[in-house]
Every structure is written in structure tokens, then in C-alpha cells.
Write a protein that holds these residues in place. Structure first.
Motif, mmCIF file in Angstrom:
data_model
loop_
_atom_site.group_PDB
_atom_site.id
_atom_site.type_symbol
_atom_site.label_atom_id
_atom_site.label_comp_id
_atom_site.label_asym_id
_atom_site.label_seq_id
_atom_site.Cartn_x
_atom_site.Cartn_y
_atom_site.Cartn_z
ATOM 1 N N GLY A 159 39.737 31.740 38.387
ATOM 2 C CA GLY A 159 40.040 33.012 38.654
ATOM 3 C C GLY A 159 41.301 33.120 39.618
ATOM 4 N N THR A 209 34.308 32.795 31.049
ATOM 5 C CA THR A 209 33.230 32.320 32.009
ATOM 6 C C THR A 209 32.040 33.183 31.755
ATOM 7 N N LYS A 210 31.099 33.244 32.794
ATOM 8 C CA LYS A 210 29.733 33.867 32.599
ATOM 9 C C LYS A 210 29.410 34.392 33.840
ATOM 10 N N LEU A 218 35.205 41.817 37.539
ATOM 11 C CA LEU A 218 35.805 42.132 36.338
ATOM 12 C C LEU A 218 36.936 43.438 36.688
ATOM 13 N N THR A 246 39.697 40.211 30.440
ATOM 14 C CA THR A 246 38.161 39.736 30.610
ATOM 15 C C THR A 246 37.385 39.693 29.298
ATOM 16 N N TYR A 258 36.457 38.012 27.024
ATOM 17 C CA TYR A 258 35.773 36.758 26.841
ATOM 18 C C TYR A 258 34.663 36.422 28.075
ATOM 19 N N VAL A 259 34.524 37.435 28.985
ATOM 20 C CA VAL A 259 33.665 36.984 29.926
ATOM 21 C C VAL A 259 32.198 37.312 29.584
ATOM 22 N N ARG A 308 28.142 38.565 30.115
ATOM 23 C CA ARG A 308 27.580 38.922 31.325
ATOM 24 C C ARG A 308 26.008 38.233 30.954
ATOM 25 N N SER A 334 25.813 37.258 40.231
ATOM 26 C CA SER A 334 26.963 36.752 39.764
ATOM 27 C C SER A 334 27.221 35.728 40.849
#
Length: 394
Positions: free
Chosen positions: A11, A28-29, A40, A50, A52-53, A55, A61
């Protein structure tokens, strides 16, 4: 003073790259909590895509407390992990969407099982792969084997190979990376070292291999001395960067070998067993530090025959470049958290824009120094307007 900020190696690096002018996307997740919402929002504010992030509903988190001792110059990190991304979550459709039009893909060495899936997809599409080697992690060797470019921390090569001498560790590391075009190792306040393989099977490489081999540590020390006594043309055009707080940062000085050189290990063959044992001890320590002591074998890097990777090639042919840290007053250093991430973000910018790697290292040194002028990993990251145009290839 308590402040909440976004973080994480990847990040931070992507934020640095975005502020330099790239349009990166992160895969990422995170959790479905308020902390995730803040993550985000911060990415979007800096121009990091973001979409492709993933949840994880009902899961927290990841969060890290970083305690900075300004007087002692130390950091203490207390990490609370989130729910990791699983390999099966990187479905082919997601990988294809991520890689469509990508100039390169970067992995910070975490979530290696999922990372290997995306790296394999990148290789199939011909998208270059950059891997960060910060510390020993399970599965990292497989990911490194797919890398076209590698950036390592100062201590990783010695932990991986068991070599006591840093130069020997760098050579042993490069010899274990058959696909890698180059290896950059960051050395903190001293700067960085680049080992770059000659392109193709050039006559220059053959001549270097036939010449008297050099010990890398000796050559690097010589180059650092040359860099310290040099006066680069970049210093004539004023400060390389002016931080948001008005601190002027001078350009990084460099020195390079005259073409590719044949580089040999300092140690002798008789010391190989001690190297093997040192690598095993480092793997066990890394596993214990991650509360994973029963999986020490997973942290030990293995060669093709299933043994320790400490059995390095006796000689490696590569050109060598050293780059000093950018010129920053000692009293201007507030916090070094994320300096390595800032460096990598700049290398990403250089690769994506076709900048020669040595020029990218100079940019990276300045960006990393600017980051250190503010508390936290991201507030001190410069924007394009803070930097002298020639550093950006403009």
C-alpha cells in the motif's frame, strides 16, 4: 502523539508511485469494518485503484501499532493480521482483469500462495514481475523464482543464504535468481547496491568472465568512496526535492563499475557447512518470530536438489552500481517508517515509464529521504511538484 494512517508495504509503495504520476491498482483482501472503509478512502484519495480489493464481511481489517522513539531512532511494530486472501479467490477472471494493460506487477512478499497464482498469470501474459524480499516467508522462494526484478532489504540476503559477508550474500542471492535481470539491495542510511546482469550473451560479459574476479565487498567499498567524492551534474540544478514542510533534499550520488565484472565469493569452500547452518538458524528464527516455530522448514529456502540455498555459485557476472542515500540534514529525519516502501514505489515508477534502473535508484533515494521528514509511512511522500523535473525523466 497518536495518529491513524494507512500502511503496509504494498500500500505504501503504490501510494508513492501514484503520487509520482502512475495509476496503480492494488489486489488484496481487507475486512468489512470501518477500518477497511478508511483504508479504501485513503487509497482513492491518492489515486490508487481499489476495484480489485476483496472485502471479508464480519472480519476485521489488518492493523499495526507502530511505536516510534524519536530520541532513540527506533520503531516497535505490533501487528494484528486480518483474514488472508486465499489462492482460490484469485480466479482467472480477476487475474485477467488485473493484468489487462499492466506495465508490470509487484509483490511485497506477503500472501505468497495467492501471489504465486497471480505471478504465474503475469508470466503467461509476458507482464514483468517485481518481487520484494524483505524477510524470510513461507513460499517466498517460489515467488522469487518468477521475478524479473528483485528489491531486497539489507538483512534478507544474509538470512536467506547464511553468508556472513554482505557481498557474498548478494552474490549468493543473485545466483539463486535465474530469471532476475537485476537485484537492488537497500542499505538504510548508507544507500543501495545494484547488481545487474549483462543483457544476452554479449562479448562484454564473456570478457568480464575471463578477467580477474573481484570480491564484491571490496569493489562496493571502492565505489562508495568514488560516489562520496563525486559531484554529480544533478547537484548543479538546485535541490532535488523540497518537502511539504520546506526541507531541501540533495540528489543521490552514484558510482558504477566499468561494465560487467566477474564477482567471486570472499569465503572459501571449507566454510560452506557453516553457511548452511547459519541459513537454517535464520529460518528457525523467522518461523519463531511469526509464531510458526513448527514450520521452520517452510522458511528455509531450498535449491533444486532439495537442499539449502546456501550452496551459491562460485562466481557471478554482473555490473555493480552503488547509490548513496539522498542528502538530508540529520535533524530533518522524523521517522524512517516506510522508507523502503517509498524506495520501491519509485522503482515501480521507473520501470513503468522506461527509466534506466540507475536513474530510478536516484529518484528512489530522494523520495525515500523526503518520506522521512514526516511521521508515518505516507504523509512525507512527495508529489511530482515537490521533485525536480529531471528526476522524473521529464
Amino acid at each position: 502523539m497518536l495518529e491513524a494512517q494507512g500502511g503496509g508495504n504494498c500500500g505504501n509503495a503504490l501510494t508513492a508511485a501514484a503520487r509520482l504520476g502512475l495509476a496503480p491498482a492494488i489486489v488484496t483482501k481487507i475486512g468489512g469494518d470501518g477500518v477497511g472503509d478508511g483504508i479504501l478512502a485513503e487509497f482513492k484519495g491518492d489515486g490508487v485503484d481499489t476495484q480489485y480489493v476483496l472485502r471479508a464481511a464480519g472480519a476485521p481489517s489488518p492493523f499495526t501499532y507502530i511505536i516510534v522513539d524519536r530520541q532513540g531512532g527506533t520503531r516497535t511494530c505490533i501487528h494484528t493480521p486480518g483474514e488472508p486472501m486465499q489462492p482460490e479467490e484469485l480466479i482467472p477472471e480477476l487475474a485477467a482483469a488485473v493484468l489487462d494493460g499492466a506495465a508490470l506487477v509487484y509483490f511485497d512478499g506477503r500472501l505468497t500462495e495467492a501471489a504465486v497464482v497471480l505471478a504465474a498469470a503475469a508470466r503467461e501474459r509476458g507482464v514483468p514481475v517485481l518481487v520484494e524480499a524483505e524477510r524470510l516467508r513461507p513460499g517466498l522462494e517460489q515467488l522469487l523464482g518468477m521475478a524479473d526484478y528483485v528489491v531486497s532489504s539489507a538483512h534478507f540476503p544474509q538470512s536467506w543464504t547464511g553468508e556472513q559477508c554482505l557481498g557474498d550474500a548478494l552474490l549468493a542471492t543473485l545466483s539463486r535468481l535465474p530469471r532476475a535481470r537485476w537485484l537492488i539491495t537497500t542499505l538504510g542510511s548508507r544507500g543501495s547496491v545494484l547488481l545487474e546482469r549483462p543483457s544476452g550473451s554479449s562479448n562484454g560479459a564473456a570478457a568480464a568472465a575471463a578477467a580477474e574476479p573481484a570480491v564484491l565487498d571490496d569493489l562496493a567499498e571502492q565505489l562508495f568512496s568514488e560516489a562520496a567524492s563525486s559531484s554529480s551534474s544533478e547537484e548543479q540544478g538546485g535541490p532535488a526535492c523540497v518537502s511539504a514542510s520546506g526541507i531541501e533534499i540533495g540528489a543521490s550520488r552514484q558510482a558504477s563499475s566499468s561494465g560487467a565484472r566477474s564477482l567471486r565469493l570472499r569465503r572459501g569452500e571449507a566454510e560452506t557447512q557453516g553457511v548452511l547452518q547459519a541459513a537454517q538458524v535464520a529460518a528457525a528464527s523467522a518461523a519463531a518470530a511469526n509464531a510458526d516455530a513448527s514450520n521452520a522448514a517452510g522458511y528455509a529456502m531450498q535449491n533444486e536438489a532439495g537442499g539449502s540455498s546456501a550452496g551459491a555459485a562460485a562466481e557471478v557476472v554482473a555490473s555493480v552500481t552503488v547509490s548513496q542515500a539522498a542528502q538530508l540534514p540529520a535533524e530533518a529525519v522524523v521517522d524512517t517508517t516506510g522508507a523502503g516502501d517509498a524506495f520501491i514505489g519509485s522503482i515501480l515508477y521507473g520501470l513503468a515509464t522506461g527509466m534506466p534502473v540507475r536513474r530510478a535508484m536516484q529518484l528512489a533515494a530522494v523520495v525515500a529521504a523526503c518520506k522521512c521528514t514526516a511521521l508515518g509511512a505516507r504523509p512525507g511522500l512527495p508529489r511530482r511538484a515537490n521533485l525536480r523535473a529531471d528526476l522524473l525523466g521529464a
